[in-house]
Scaffold this motif. Structure first.
Motif, PDB file in Angstrom:
ATOM      1  N   ARG A  94      -8.031  -9.576  -1.859  1.00  0.00           N
ATOM      2  CA  ARG A  94      -7.072  -8.577  -2.239  1.00  0.00           C
ATOM      3  C   ARG A  94      -7.869  -7.322  -2.168  1.00  0.00           C
ATOM      4  N   GLN A  97      -6.169  -5.669   0.968  1.00  0.00           N
ATOM      5  CA  GLN A  97      -4.832  -5.280   0.323  1.00  0.00           C
ATOM      6  C   GLN A  97      -4.804  -3.986  -0.311  1.00  0.00           C
ATOM      7  N   LEU A  98      -5.637  -4.085  -1.603  1.00  0.00           N
ATOM      8  CA  LEU A  98      -6.045  -2.999  -2.375  1.00  0.00           C
ATOM      9  C   LEU A  98      -6.147  -1.772  -1.903  1.00  0.00           C
ATOM     10  N   GLN A 100      -5.631  -0.856   1.454  1.00  0.00           N
ATOM     11  CA  GLN A 100      -4.470  -0.643   2.376  1.00  0.00           C
ATOM     12  C   GLN A 100      -3.351   0.229   1.344  1.00  0.00           C
ATOM     13  N   GLN A 101      -3.394  -0.372   0.256  1.00  0.00           N
ATOM     14  CA  GLN A 101      -2.325   0.074  -0.879  1.00  0.00           C
ATOM     15  C   GLN A 101      -2.768   1.514  -1.087  1.00  0.00           C
ATOM     16  N   ASP A 104      -2.132   3.771   1.784  1.00  0.00           N
ATOM     17  CA  ASP A 104      -0.702   4.109   1.978  1.00  0.00           C
ATOM     18  C   ASP A 104      -0.241   5.203   0.748  1.00  0.00           C
ATOM     19  N   LEU A 105      -0.626   5.008  -0.518  1.00  0.00           N
ATOM     20  CA  LEU A 105      -0.563   5.807  -1.617  1.00  0.00           C
ATOM     21  C   LEU A 105      -1.218   7.214  -1.165  1.00  0.00           C
ATOM     22  N   LYS A 108       0.962   8.816   1.150  1.00  0.00           N
ATOM     23  CA  LYS A 108       2.245   9.230   0.591  1.00  0.00           C
ATOM     24  C   LYS A 108       2.016  10.528  -0.250  1.00  0.00           C
TER      25      LYS A 108
END
Length: 206
Positions: A94, A97-98, A100-101, A104-105, A108
């Motif tokens: 995770r 993944q976290l 990467q999140q 991404d955030l 953004k």
């Protein structure tokens, strides 16, 4: 014979205590490695290991020994302690993944910030342009008012001059009329004296 009968009873008890599940995804715990065994218990031989965080497919569980039969990514089927698998991905899985999140955030947010700054700059330009146009219109309006005031003063002066000229013309006509009347009167008074009268004897003679 007794030994064979004992083994059969043991296998029967194991099979009764084993619960069969529909295949479900599970994840190995965050230990470095987890041992795989050939059967549902510590007494069975080791057949290999699986890495921490690796995804496996749950096939069945044994409630007595608290073991689960799984199939790993390589297709191997073996047993593993229930305590060492979980329905949720491990932290090792995770965390990327976290991350990467989060990335991404962050991207953004960066894009939103850049877009907002661009929009703010565009709005400021529009406001500046509008202020310039408004200022120009105000100056033009002021100039037009000044020109209107000057034009009104000129019209007023022209009207005054026109009135004076009209009065002067009227006075001239009065003067001309008075002069003509005076000359007529004077001629009326002088002509009788200037024309000689005939005598009465001349009238009889004729």
């Amino acid at each position: 014979m007794k030994k064979t009968h004992l083994i059969s009873l043991t296998l029967l008890s194991v099979s009764i205590a084993t619960s069969v599940y529909a295949e479900e995804k599970r994840y190995v715990s965050d230990e470095l490695t987890t041992w795989l065994r050939s059967g549902p218990g510590n007494q069975y031989r080791l057949t290999g290991t699986v890495n921490a965080g690796e995804q496996v497919t749950l096939l069945q569980t044994n409630e007595n020994t608290h073991y689960a039969q799984v199939r790993d990514a390589n297709g191997r089927i073996a047993w593993i302690p229930l305590s060492q698998i979980s329905k949720d991905p491990s932290l090792r899985t995770r965390v990327p993944q976290l991350e990467q999140q989060v990335k991404d955030l962050s991207d953004k947010l960066t894009n939103i910030d850049s877009s907002w700054k661009q929009r703010t700059a565009d709005m400021q330009k529009k406001v500046a342009t509008s202020d310039s146009i408004i200022s120009s219109l105000k100056n033009e309006n002021t100039q037009l008012r000044q020109q209107l005031i000057i034009a009104q003063k000129r019209v007023s002066a022209a009207n005054v001059q026109l009135d004076e000229k009209q009065r002067a013309i009227i006075m001239q006509w009065f003067m001309y009329g008075g002069g003509v009347a005076g000359i007529g009167l004077l001629l009326g008074l002088l002509l009788p004296h200037m024309i000689p009268r005939r005598k009465k004897s001349d009238r009889w003679m004729s």
